[in-house]
Scaffold this motif. Structure first.
Motif, mmCIF file in Angstrom:
data_model
loop_
_atom_site.group_PDB
_atom_site.id
_atom_site.type_symbol
_atom_site.label_atom_id
_atom_site.label_comp_id
_atom_site.label_asym_id
_atom_site.label_seq_id
_atom_site.Cartn_x
_atom_site.Cartn_y
_atom_site.Cartn_z
ATOM 1 N N GLU A 1 0.829 -1.201 0.000
ATOM 2 C CA GLU A 1 0.000 0.000 0.000
ATOM 3 C C GLU A 1 0.865 1.253 0.000
ATOM 4 O O GLU A 1 0.480 2.296 -0.511
ATOM 5 N N SER A 2 2.064 1.148 0.569
ATOM 6 C CA SER A 2 2.991 2.269 0.647
ATOM 7 C C SER A 2 4.377 1.742 0.976
ATOM 8 O O SER A 2 4.510 0.662 1.546
ATOM 9 N N HIS A 3 5.396 2.507 0.628
ATOM 10 C CA HIS A 3 6.758 2.184 1.037
ATOM 11 C C HIS A 3 7.261 3.190 2.066
ATOM 12 O O HIS A 3 8.441 3.196 2.405
ATOM 13 N N LEU A 4 6.380 4.056 2.552
ATOM 14 C CA LEU A 4 6.708 5.026 3.594
ATOM 15 C C LEU A 4 5.926 4.674 4.852
ATOM 16 O O LEU A 4 4.692 4.630 4.833
ATOM 17 N N LEU A 5 6.663 4.393 5.925
ATOM 18 C CA LEU A 5 6.065 3.962 7.178
ATOM 19 C C LEU A 5 6.431 4.907 8.312
ATOM 20 O O LEU A 5 7.414 5.641 8.225
ATOM 21 N N GLU A 6 5.645 4.828 9.361
ATOM 22 C CA GLU A 6 5.943 5.546 10.599
ATOM 23 C C GLU A 6 5.742 4.587 11.750
ATOM 24 O O GLU A 6 5.047 3.568 11.610
ATOM 25 N N ALA A 7 6.354 4.904 12.890
ATOM 26 C CA ALA A 7 6.164 4.068 14.057
ATOM 27 C C ALA A 7 4.731 4.204 14.543
ATOM 28 O O ALA A 7 4.180 5.307 14.553
ATOM 29 N N ALA A 8 4.131 3.084 14.903
ATOM 30 C CA ALA A 8 2.749 3.099 15.402
ATOM 31 C C ALA A 8 2.753 3.631 16.833
ATOM 32 O O ALA A 8 3.630 3.294 17.630
ATOM 33 N N ARG A 9 1.795 4.450 17.138
ATOM 34 C CA ARG A 9 1.634 4.930 18.516
ATOM 35 C C ARG A 9 1.158 3.771 19.363
ATOM 36 O O ARG A 9 0.493 2.862 18.876
ATOM 37 N N GLN A 10 1.480 3.800 20.640
ATOM 38 C CA GLN A 10 1.054 2.718 21.531
ATOM 39 C C GLN A 10 -0.461 2.589 21.479
ATOM 40 O O GLN A 10 -1.174 3.577 21.472
ATOM 41 N N GLY A 11 -0.909 1.348 21.392
ATOM 42 C CA GLY A 11 -2.329 1.081 21.362
ATOM 43 C C GLY A 11 -2.939 1.180 19.985
ATOM 44 O O GLY A 11 -4.101 0.898 19.794
#
Length: 156
Positions: A144-154
């Motif tokens: 869907e994308s090659h750009l990711l970010e860290a998921a917030r807790q929860g």
């Protein structure tokens, strides 16, 4: 995306089962001509005007991001990362616009790796999520994308 320190980001990547050769801009030539995939970590320092590029790409909020790319051509990962790390360049790809704005960058070279495999591992770890749909993956039928970010807790 909330702020992450580089070491924390590296720990999250390792916990997702992704390993390779960490490199900073000055160390990039030591990679030689190895080919494969890479993760480019970049920190965007300030909020930028939304609206994106001609293609409608959204501009991410300030914070740390991971871009998954591949380098199978001449010069391999060293050449591709060298371009990403360079400040003087004509923007060609989506990622160029972000690298020109980044306050910090470093990368993980994954010799013989595949960019889609890296994205899949990071997402399946639930430590990362899609940052901007369609970013850097317009020619990819798998991601869907090659750009990711860290998921917030929860959240994932």
């Amino acid at each position: 995306m909330y702020e992450r320190e580089p070491d924390s980001l590296r720990d999250c990547i390792a916990a997702a089962g992704v390993s390779g050769i960490w490199t900073e801009p000055a160390e990039c030539p030591a990679l030689g001509d190895v080919r494969g995939a890479y993760l480019l970590a970049l920190r965007l320092p300030v909020e930028r005007e939304r609206g994106g590029s001609k293609r409608g790409t959204k501009v991410p909020a300030p914070g740390w991001y991971l871009y998954a790319g591949s380098a199978w051509g001449g010069g391999g990962i060293r050449a591709r990362l060298g371009r990403h790390f360079r400040r003087e360049k004509k923007p060609h790809w989506h990622i160029d616009r972000l690298t020109l704005q980044a306050a910090e960058m470093f990368a993980l070279a994954v010799p013989g790796g595949g960019e889609c495999d890296l994205v899949a591992k990071l997402l399946s770890s639930r430590r990362f999520r899609i940052a901007v749909a369609g970013f850097g993956s317009s020619d990819c039928r798998r991601c869907e994308s090659h750009l990711l970010e860290a998921a917030r807790q929860g959240r994932a």
